[in-house]
Design an enzyme around this catalytic site. Structure first.
Site, mmCIF file in Angstrom:
data_model
loop_
_atom_site.group_PDB
_atom_site.id
_atom_site.type_symbol
_atom_site.label_atom_id
_atom_site.label_comp_id
_atom_site.label_asym_id
_atom_site.label_seq_id
_atom_site.Cartn_x
_atom_site.Cartn_y
_atom_site.Cartn_z
ATOM 1 C CG HIS A 43 4.229 -1.592 12.877
ATOM 2 N ND1 HIS A 43 2.805 -2.198 12.244
ATOM 3 C CD2 HIS A 43 4.756 -2.802 13.725
ATOM 4 C CE1 HIS A 43 2.290 -3.242 12.195
ATOM 5 N NE2 HIS A 43 3.149 -3.029 13.696
ATOM 6 C CD GLU A 70 0.917 2.287 11.106
ATOM 7 O OE1 GLU A 70 0.675 2.261 10.563
ATOM 8 O OE2 GLU A 70 2.082 0.845 10.969
ATOM 9 C CG HIS A 191 -1.525 -3.161 4.087
ATOM 10 N ND1 HIS A 191 -1.068 -3.150 5.300
ATOM 11 C CD2 HIS A 191 -1.730 -4.050 2.961
ATOM 12 C CE1 HIS A 191 -0.305 -4.564 5.005
ATOM 13 N NE2 HIS A 191 -1.076 -5.261 4.404
#
Length: 238
Positions: A43, A70, A191
């Site tokens: 990410h 991401e 997450h």
């Protein structure tokens, strides 16, 4: 089996804290795959505080499983993804100064923007996923954008599960999975998933294709070793 994609952002954070190339992010990506990991997730953020844009380019030649990038689809991010053409791009609406991702897309409000970005990625052969909260209306809205998958934002589940709330912790996610399955949307999740909660989550989410896990997995690996922890996740995801 639900696939495990390992987010290696924290490896880059540790490397950047001292400069140089220890730990070696590229070698870790190779090792995660050698240990059985079924994908690598990164990410990159605009300030490059962990994953650098050059890392994203360098990883392309070594990720032979699934490469998932991401990020918030600002112009610089879009250009990077189109240059690399990873297996999957996951769109996350994080602010530039966010410590970590903390909310999913409003897929209704941002429908036109998401449609435009997703159509460009799909035209280049890149599978798309949208980071969303466990709200049925957001799942239905995601379908209208043309995305291939959603990624359920699981922080609330993790907190409620740790607080002993049992079925109540997972019910909103199960309900959304049922909606996604009915409208032919693939389901990812991520997450705050960990060794403590991943098996329960997986068993209660019908059609869960993939989880992306970074922070917990790397922290657990400090105590138990990366090879061991990757395979502990794989056993729980069977």
């Amino acid at each position: 089996m639900t696939k495990l994609s390992v987010n290696i952002n924290k490896i880059a954070t540790l490397r950047n804290s001292r400069g140089g190339n220890v730990p070696d992010l590229i070698q870790v990506a190779k090792d995660v795959q050698r240990f059985g990991g079924q994908g690598i997730t990164i990410h990159p953020r605009p300030d490059e505080r962990h994953i650098k844009y050059q890392d994203a380019l360098d990883l392309k030649s070594v990720v032979h499983t699934e490469y998932n990038i991401e990020g918030n689809p600002i112009a610089k991010f879009v250009d990077l993804v189109l240059k690399i053409k990873p297996t999957q791009v996951t769109l996350v609406p994080d602010a530039e100064d966010a410590i970590t991702s903390n909310a999913g897309w409003d897929t209704i409000k941002h429908k036109a923007f998401l449609q435009e970005v997703i159509s460009e990625f799909k035209a280049n052969g890149i599978r798309t996923s949208i980071f969303v909260d466990a709200v049925p209306a957001m799942i239905e809205g995601a379908k209208q954008t043309g995305t291939d998958r959603i990624e359920l934002y699981t922080e609330d589940f993790a907190k409620d599960y740790a607080a002993g709330k049992g079925d109540a912790s997972v019910k909103p996610y199960r309900d959304c999975a049922i909606v996604a399955n009915a409208i032919d949307l693939g389901i990812n999740a991520g997450h705050d998933l960990s060794l403590d909660n991943i098996k329960y989550f997986k068993e209660n989410i019908p059609g869960l294709l993939e989880v992306s896990i970074g922070h917990a997995l790397i922290c657990e690996s400090i105590y138990m070793g990366l090879d061991n922890v990757v395979n502990m996740y794989l056993n729980k995801l069977k």
